[in-house]
Structure formats: C-alpha cells, structure tokens
Design an enzyme around this catalytic site. Structure first.
Site, PDB file in Angstrom:
ATOM      1  N   SER A   1       4.160  -2.675   8.597  1.00 38.63           N
ATOM      2  CA  SER A   1       4.474  -2.812   7.180  1.00 38.63           C
ATOM      3  C   SER A   1       5.879  -3.361   6.996  1.00 38.63           C
ATOM      4  O   SER A   1       6.768  -3.119   7.831  1.00 38.63           O
ATOM      5  CB  SER A   1       4.377  -1.419   6.540  1.00 38.63           C
TER       6      SER A   1
ATOM      7  N   TYR B   1       6.128   8.071   6.558  1.00 43.97           N
ATOM      8  CA  TYR B   1       5.121   7.007   6.736  1.00 43.97           C
ATOM      9  C   TYR B   1       5.762   5.768   7.361  1.00 43.97           C
ATOM     10  O   TYR B   1       5.301   5.240   8.377  1.00 43.97           O
ATOM     11  CB  TYR B   1       4.482   6.661   5.383  1.00 43.97           C
TER      12      TYR B   1
ATOM     13  N   LYS C   1       5.527   3.788  11.318  1.00 45.54           N
ATOM     14  CA  LYS C   1       5.296   2.367  11.603  1.00 45.54           C
ATOM     15  C   LYS C   1       6.366   1.841  12.558  1.00 45.54           C
ATOM     16  O   LYS C   1       6.076   1.120  13.510  1.00 45.54           O
ATOM     17  CB  LYS C   1       5.302   1.551  10.302  1.00 45.54           C
TER      18      LYS C   1
HETATM   19  C1  UD1 Z   1       4.994   1.053  -0.838  1.00 40.63           C
HETATM   20  C2  UD1 Z   1       5.640   1.509   0.434  1.00 40.63           C
HETATM   21  C3  UD1 Z   1       5.246   0.579   1.549  1.00 40.63           C
HETATM   22  C4  UD1 Z   1       3.745   0.472   1.641  1.00 40.63           C
HETATM   23  C5  UD1 Z   1       3.202  -0.008   0.310  1.00 40.63           C
HETATM   24  C6  UD1 Z   1       1.681  -0.060   0.316  1.00 40.63           C
HETATM   25  C7  UD1 Z   1       7.980   2.266   0.874  1.00 40.63           C
HETATM   26  C8  UD1 Z   1       9.385   2.263   0.384  1.00 40.63           C
HETATM   27  N1  UD1 Z   1       7.086   1.560   0.196  1.00 40.63           N
HETATM   28  O1  UD1 Z   1       5.599  -0.185  -1.161  1.00 40.63           O
HETATM   29  O2  UD1 Z   1       5.753   1.050   2.748  1.00 40.63           O
HETATM   30  O3  UD1 Z   1       3.386  -0.419   2.654  1.00 40.63           O
HETATM   31  O4  UD1 Z   1       3.611   0.906  -0.700  1.00 40.63           O
HETATM   32  O5  UD1 Z   1       1.242  -0.989  -0.599  1.00 40.63           O
HETATM   33  O6  UD1 Z   1       7.714   2.876   1.848  1.00 40.63           O
HETATM   34  N2  UD1 Z   1       5.990   0.764  -9.510  1.00 40.63           N
HETATM   35  C9  UD1 Z   1       6.133   1.144 -10.849  1.00 40.63           C
HETATM   36  N3  UD1 Z   1       5.265   2.077 -11.348  1.00 40.63           N
HETATM   37  C10 UD1 Z   1       4.269   2.639 -10.593  1.00 40.63           C
HETATM   38  C11 UD1 Z   1       4.115   2.230  -9.240  1.00 40.63           C
HETATM   39  C12 UD1 Z   1       5.008   1.295  -8.748  1.00 40.63           C
HETATM   40  O7  UD1 Z   1       7.022   0.667 -11.547  1.00 40.63           O
HETATM   41  O8  UD1 Z   1       3.532   3.488 -11.112  1.00 40.63           O
HETATM   42  C13 UD1 Z   1       6.894  -0.267  -8.989  1.00 40.63           C
HETATM   43  C14 UD1 Z   1       7.770   0.201  -7.818  1.00 40.63           C
HETATM   44  O9  UD1 Z   1       8.961   0.760  -8.264  1.00 40.63           O
HETATM   45  C15 UD1 Z   1       7.949  -1.123  -7.049  1.00 40.63           C
HETATM   46  C16 UD1 Z   1       6.647  -1.884  -7.296  1.00 40.63           C
HETATM   47  O10 UD1 Z   1       6.098  -1.306  -8.478  1.00 40.63           O
HETATM   48  O11 UD1 Z   1       9.011  -1.865  -7.603  1.00 40.63           O
HETATM   49  C17 UD1 Z   1       5.643  -1.766  -6.153  1.00 40.63           C
HETATM   50  O12 UD1 Z   1       5.451  -0.386  -5.846  1.00 40.63           O
HETATM   51  P1  UD1 Z   1       4.304   0.093  -4.821  1.00 40.63           P
HETATM   52  O13 UD1 Z   1       3.007  -0.539  -5.192  1.00 40.63           O
HETATM   53  O14 UD1 Z   1       4.331   1.586  -4.763  1.00 40.63           O
HETATM   54  O15 UD1 Z   1       4.729  -0.548  -3.428  1.00 40.63           O
HETATM   55  P2  UD1 Z   1       6.111  -0.441  -2.625  1.00 40.63           P
HETATM   56  O16 UD1 Z   1       6.934   0.689  -3.075  1.00 40.63           O
HETATM   57  O17 UD1 Z   1       6.714  -1.803  -2.595  1.00 40.63           O
END
Ligand code: UD1
Length: 336
Positions: free
Chosen positions: A124, A149, A153
C-alpha cells in the site's frame, strides 16, 4: 500450473481472479470468508464463464495449506488475505500482526517447502508514511506508518527483501496500491465493508442511497487547492489488471524483487469526489466539514511511470467510471 489466491473472495482478490481467468490462467482460491462471502465465488464464475478450485480455509493453517500445495501444481501466489481496516488495526494490533505478518510467514515458508518461489504482494502507499515529495516514486523513503495496518505492510515488505537477499531464486513483486475504488462493471462484485465504512467512496455511496445522512469531510484546512485531502483513486479493475501484468513480468524475467506503484498519477480532493459523484450518477451527496482525522496526510498520489515502462501497465478508467461503477454495485446489491 495454477496461481494460488489467498483472500481471493475479497474485494481486490475477486476482481483479480476475474482478470486472471479472462487472461486464460488457472487459479485456486483460498478464503475463510472472514471479510467476504461465498456468493462472490459464483459471481466470479458468472462473469467469466470459467470454473476454478476453492478451499474454505484460514491461510494461516499450515497443515491444510500444505495439502493444497500437494493436491495442486501451484506455480505462483498472489496474497490478498490481509486485514485492511486502519481504525480496527489500532484497536486490534495483535490480530493484525498475527493475520498479516504471521500469515505471510506461513505462506512463504510453505511456498519454499514446495519449491514455489513466485510471489506477488498487495502492499500500500501507506508504506510511504508522510511523503516528502509528490508525486511519489518507488524510490521515495518508506517508514513512518501511522497505524498497525500500515506497519504490517511495511514489515512484510522488509521480510520479502530479506528473503530475496538470502535466496535470489525467488521472483517477488511488491505492488503498492494507492486508493482502490469502484467495482466490476457487471455490478456482481464490489466492495463490502463491514459496519460503518472508513474509506471515502464506500461512505459516499451510502450517503447517496440514504443509509447515512451526510458525509463528514475530514478537514478543509490542508495545503491543497480546496483545503480537503487529495488522493490517487484507482479503479479496482485497473488495479487487478496490474497484477496480471506483474505476473507476466515474473513469468518472463523471473529472479528479481520488483516494486511498483499502482496509481493513476492524478490527485483528486474529497470535494472533487463529491462533485464527480453527482455529475456521474445524478446523486446528491450531502456533506459537512468536520475536524481532521488523526493520521491523515494532505496529499498522496503516485508517479506510475515505472509500472508503465516496465510492466506496460497504465490505469485506463477515469473518475466517472469509478463513481458510476461504485454506485451501480450498491444499486445491484439492493435489488438482490
Ligand atoms: C486509507 C489508509 C490506506 C489504505 C486505504 C484503503 C492510512 C493513513 N490510510 O487511505 O493505508 O490503503 O485507506 O483504501 O493508513 N475522508 C473524508 N471523510 C470520510 C472518509 C474519508 O473526508 O468519511 C477523506 C480522508 O480524510 C482522505 C480521503 O477522504 O483525505 C481518503 O480517505 P480514505 O478513503 O479513508 O483513504 P486513505 O486515508 O487515503
């Protein structure tokens, strides 16, 4: 000669199973349905019109795993059996280290015993921690993971490097996924997060279908064009095709340890995603701005050049496909 897919009934495993079968490969799936369901196996058969062997099994069960190597001519392994919920990993670190790290050790030890040394690992972009330079190349520094997690990795990557250093007859490919989203265009397989989804796209589709009232946008004061977090969203079918290309590379060249970023190279913000979803599906996604989520970074997207040059792989689907296919999957599941 067959490819073993531990976790092959899961989100990325099932889409990769489809692409491998479409490419004419023989596969054997191992899954304990801890985060998937038997229905997925029928869906893979329906999409491809092809059959495959399946074993219901926890991949850490060495005795039973060995039996599979005895009963089948396993030539290579693609490991999809990792736990992947970031928040859960903080609450259950031992379970995450046990399943992901101990599981990988059992798998690699069994492979070595049966002389099977071709391995593709689902890593990842999280291994880059807080990236110093964007876009992220494979040479960027790794480390500084913010949750168990992510650390599993990183540890498994290190284990693979040490293994290869000790015996260079292994053929290993580490694929660093950026943010997988979307579903197969048939709507028959897709992502099924358990409980309240942590990731953005599964949450967006559930606001659009009325399961949740509104999306919480985690912070709008990041140093990004609109202040919300920027990520490299990649369609799961493109991601799966990357595995087929990686396997072809190992088949052709062999004896090496290769690392590739699998991303599109384009960064979209949270608000870009909300707007694109409305444009692609006509569905409104209500949202409110809330606090930043601990552990989140401002911007993360790939430089996918290495995969293009060395694997001949590029992501072909766009944001509209990602939104439409995620929505189509939810709609199809509701009809069932
Ligand atoms: C996370 C994990 C990554 C994993 C991936 C799976 C970390 C830091 N991140 O990535 O390891 O491989 O998920 O897809 O370990 N967001 C919102 N509201 C929400 C959900 C998300 O604003 O309800 C925003 C987050 O702040 C971020 C973006 O959307 O900016 C993407 O979030 P998310 O889908 O959870 O993925 P990551 O955090 O990038």
């Amino acid at each position: 000669m067959a490819i073993l897919l531990p976790g092959g009934a899961g989100y990325i495993g099932s889409h990769t199973a489809v692409e491998l079968l479409k490419a004419g490969k023989e596969i054997v799936i191992v899954d304990d349905f801890s985060n998937s369901s038997p229905k997925v196996l029928d869906a893979i058969r329906k999409i491809t019109g092809k059959d495959f062997k399946f074993y219901e099994l926890d991949y850490k069960n060495k005795e039973k795993l060995e039996k599979i190597f005895e009963e089948n001519e396993i030539d290579s392994v693609i490991n999809f059996a990792g736990f992947k919920a970031v928040g859960e990993s903080v609450k259950k670190p031992l379970e995450y280290y046990e399943n992901n790290v101990s599981g990988a050790l059992v798998l690699l030890d069994t492979m070595r015993k049966y002389g099977c040394k071709k391995f593709i690992f689902s890593s990842s972009a999280t291994v880059y921690g807080t990236p110093e330079v964007i876009p992220i190349t494979e040479e960027s520094k790794t480390g500084g993971t913010t949750n168990p997690y992510g650390t599993t990795k990183l540890f498994i990557e290190k284990i693979l490097e040490d293994l290869y250093a000790s015996d260079n007859t292994w053929d290993i490919c580490i694929l660093r996924y950026f943010n997988p989203v979307g579903a197969h265009e048939s709507g028959l397989i897709g992502e099924e997060p358990q409980g309240i989804p942590n990731n953005l796209m599964p949450y967006i589709v559930r606001v659009a279908n009325g399961t949740f009232k509104e999306l919480s946008v985690f912070g709008n004061d990041y140093d990004t064009p609109d202040g919300t977090g920027v990520r490299d969203y990649i369609h799961v079918v493109d991601l799966s095709k990357g595995h087929v290309k990686a396997l072809e590379k190992l088949d052709k060249e062999g004896n090496g340890l290769y690392i590739y970023n699998l991303g599109t190279g384009i960064g979209y913000s949270v608000l870009d995603m909300v707007n694109a979803f409305k444009k692609s599906t006509g569905k409104e996604v209500a949202y409110k701005i809330t606090e930043r989520r601990p552990g989140d970074i401002a911007t993360c997207y790939a430089d996918p050049t290495k995969a293009k040059v060395e694997l001949g792989w590029v992501a072909e689907k766009n944001l509209e496909d990602m939104c439409k296919d995620s929505w189509n999957y939810i709609e199809m599941s509701q009809k069932k």
